[in-house]
Structure formats: C-alpha cells, structure tokens
Design an enzyme around this catalytic site. Structure first.
Site, PDB file in Angstrom:
ATOM      1  N   HIS A   1       0.806  -1.232   0.000  1.00 48.71           N
ATOM      2  CA  HIS A   1       0.000   0.000   0.000  1.00 48.71           C
ATOM      3  C   HIS A   1       0.834   1.276   0.000  1.00 48.71           C
ATOM      4  CE1 HIS A   1      -3.413  -2.587   1.989  1.00 48.71           C
ATOM      5  NE2 HIS A   1      -2.977  -3.071   0.834  1.00 48.71           N
TER       6      HIS A   1
ATOM      7  N   TYR B   1     -13.068   9.413   3.397  1.00 47.97           N
ATOM      8  CA  TYR B   1     -13.624   8.335   2.580  1.00 47.97           C
ATOM      9  C   TYR B   1     -13.799   7.033   3.362  1.00 47.97           C
ATOM     10  CZ  TYR B   1     -13.579  11.635  -1.104  1.00 47.97           C
ATOM     11  OH  TYR B   1     -13.871  12.759  -1.849  1.00 47.97           O
TER      12      TYR B   1
ATOM     13  N   TYR C   1      -9.207 -10.622   4.236  1.00 47.97           N
ATOM     14  CA  TYR C   1      -8.820 -11.707   3.346  1.00 47.97           C
ATOM     15  C   TYR C   1      -9.103 -13.067   3.974  1.00 47.97           C
ATOM     16  CZ  TYR C   1      -6.509  -8.127   0.585  1.00 47.97           C
ATOM     17  OH  TYR C   1      -6.254  -7.007  -0.182  1.00 47.97           O
TER      18      TYR C   1
END
Length: 372
Positions: free
Chosen positions: A153, A257, A268
């Site tokens: 990331h 956001y 996951y």
C-alpha cells in the site's frame, strides 16, 4: 469461513443489489471489440506508469527502478534516477509531466524511498528535468514518514488539476487502524501541493495543530488510480479494497472516505472488518466492486475513435488481468465490459493521437488500434 463472517459477506453481496449495482455489477465481454491490440513497447516487466513527451516519445517507469525513454522502437535507460525501495508493492511508481512542460521541462515521479530515519521505506514525490538521457535538477518535494519494512500500500498516482495544483496518492502502508483516519500521519491520503512543493494556504488542514498540511482528503486504503474528469475537472480515484470493496471516489476537499470505519469488503481471511458500509461524516463511493478486481491505472475516454466509448472510464484489473470499461451515465455506472485479457494491467492512458495505450506486466505497452 466462519458462519458469522459468511453471513456478513452475503450481506455485502446482497447490498450491491439493493444499492442499484445489480445490472452493472456483472462484467461482460462484448461481441464486437472495436480494436486490435498491437504490442507497441515490448519486453517490459512491471511498467508501473508512462507518459508521452511532446515529440512523441514515451517515458516509462519500471517498478524495479528504471526509467525508459522509448521512441521509434528504440529504448534508452535514463540515468540519475532516484534510488528506490523495491519491496512488495513499492518501487519506482508513477510519472507525470507538468501541464506547462514545453516551457519549464518539469517531470514528476513518485517512488518508494528509504530516505529518512528508520528501516524500510515510504512513498516520495520528486521532480526533475530531462537533459539528453539523464535526469537533472532533481528536487524532492514530499517524503512520507515513518519508514516501514511493510511491503504493501504505497499508492501512488500523480495528477495535475485544471488550476495547476499537484495531487498524489499514498496508501495506508498496511497500517489500517493507525494511518488513514489520522491527519497527523501520512498514509491513506490524497495530497495537494503547488508544483514546487509549497503547501496551498487553502488546503483543508493547514490550521489544524499537528496535521500533515499537504493532505487534501483522507480515509483511503490504497489509491492506485487518479484521473481528471474531462468535463467537470473533478479528480476521480480508484482504490483497492480488501476482499471486495474496491472503490471509485470523486475527491473532495477535506473529505473522509471512511477506511477502515466503513467498507463494502471483508478481511482476506473471510472475517468482517466492520458491519458498517456508510457512516455520517464519510463519503460514499460512486461505485464499488464485489468481488475485488484490484484496480490500477485509470483514464477517461475523450476520443471518438472507439465506437461509443466516449465518456467511459477505463480501469486496469490486476487480479483478473484485463482492461475494464465502465460506461457512465453521469456518475452512475451502467455497463461493465472486459477488454484486452493479456495480463495484469498496470496503467492506461489516452495518447495525444487519441488512441488508448495499456501497460501490461510481463508484456509491455499495447496500442489499441481502432477497427475500420
């Protein structure tokens, strides 16, 4: 998967349909694809970003740390490229030209850098000029902190808006519960600066004590696509969700956001992150993918060369290894099409010739030649 996690995942999937995404959540392959794909630049490993120079040449970033100048089928490696932290998703990332490049020659590059204290690296943005086959006048504009050895990331895309402001994205570096909701920390943000790295006085958190004043929006996970709407001038991003919940957002000044307070995805492992998909004070995506496609480069189609594509959004899929076309009705997706199933699509651009160019890992850059 545990029963509770499965039930939540089922809830997320069903929510797609209740939110009006039923029709467009299914991706189809068109019967008549309006192009033939020509491998324009071959033998590239991970072409993370590319940009067109005024003379028709390309500058291409390889994640490993090389910038390649390509013209007339000839590749030349550019020297004096910054040293990169090539780990996991980090390395040499995006590249963009100044809007007034022909006058000032500035080239902007984002990359994972080891500069600063601590082991590992973090995303940095620099600018430089091209002199022959070398970068000169290298200037570091921003370096995120703290360094970390985590490999995920980093972001990171670069774009200029219509007013000449420089925007770039940095992912939350795998620290979802620490970085994205904290404006005193880097990561999980989209940043805005002047072209020389100065911070605009009207950035949303300039007067917040301890804030990273370059931050423009926050609560992001891993934005790997930025595109400017050709009509409104708004900046749209796409970003990786976890398992499900990749998003397209319209970037607003000072907006949150939501990651990880709200998400349309799950861990996951199959366990829930949160049961909330919306919350007061956070901005909803205009579109989200379940399952995740792992979106990367993003471009609006402004050309008339491809049947009815004008106004569409093109997004690369890393997970499913294709180029996706999203047909839009304003801010609503009304159709998804799967195109160019050649491999992991890392970037997509509309060239100055009006043709679409697509960077595919392990292959190179394809040019989409319209069918007559």
């Amino acid at each position: 998967m545990k029963k509770s996690a499965f039930c939540f995942y089922l809830f997320v999937v069903m929510l797609n349909f209740s939110c009006g995404q039923e029709a467009e959540n299914k991706v189809t392959t068109p019967e008549n694809i309006p192009f033939n794909a020509e491998l324009f630049v071959d033998n590239l490993q991970i072409p993370w970003g590319f940009v067109f120079l005024p003379d028709g040449a390309m500058l291409i970033t390889e994640k490993s740390g090389e910038i390649i100048h390509f013209k007339d089928n000839n590749k030349t490696k550019i020297s004096n490229v910054p040293e990169v932290y090539n780990r996991g998703q980090g390395g040499l990332l995006d590249i963009e030209l100044h809007p007034d490049y022909e006058k000032n020659g500035w080239i902007y590059i984002s990359y994972a850098s080891e500069e600063g204290e601590g082991k590992g690296g973090h995303t940095a943005v620099m600018r430089a000029k091209l002199d022959g086959n070398a970068l000169i006048n290298n200037e570091l504009l921003y370096k995120a902190t703290p360094n970390t050895t985590k490999g995920q990331h980093f972001g990171s895309r670069i774009i200029f808006d219509n007013d000449g402001y420089l925007y770039f994205s940095i992912g939350e570096r795998g620290a979802r519960d620490v970085n994205p909701q904290d404006i005193t920390r880097d990561g999980g943000k989209i940043y805005r600066m002047y072209d020389d790295g100065r911070i605009p006085d009207d950035n949303p958190f300039v007067n917040k004590e301890g804030a990273k004043t370059a931050i423009y929006s926050y609560g992001h996970r891993n934005p790997q696509g930025l595109a400017k709407h050709p009509t409104t001038g708004e900046l749209w991003d796409n970003e990786h969700g976890p398992r499900g919940g990749d998003e397209i957002n319209i970037i607003q000044k000072g907006a949150n956001y939501g990651w990880p307070l709200v998400t349309y995805g799950i861990n996951y492992s199959g366990t829930p992150i949160t049961e909330k998909t919306e919350m007061e004070g956070t901005v909803q995506p205009i579109y989200y993918w379940v399952p995740s496609i792992a979106p990367s480069g993003m471009a609006f189609v402004t050309t008339d060369k491809y049947a009815d594509w004008k106004g569409s959004v093109l997004v690369g899929s890393l997970a499913f290894q294709y180029l996706e076309r999203l047909q839009m009705d304003g801010e609503k997706v009304i159709l998804r099409e799967k195109l160019l199933n050649k491999g992991r699509v890392r970037d997509v651009k509309e060239g100055p010739d009006g043709l679409i160019y697509v960077a595919v890992e392990g292959k190179g850059i394809y040019k989409l030649i319209p069918k007559s």
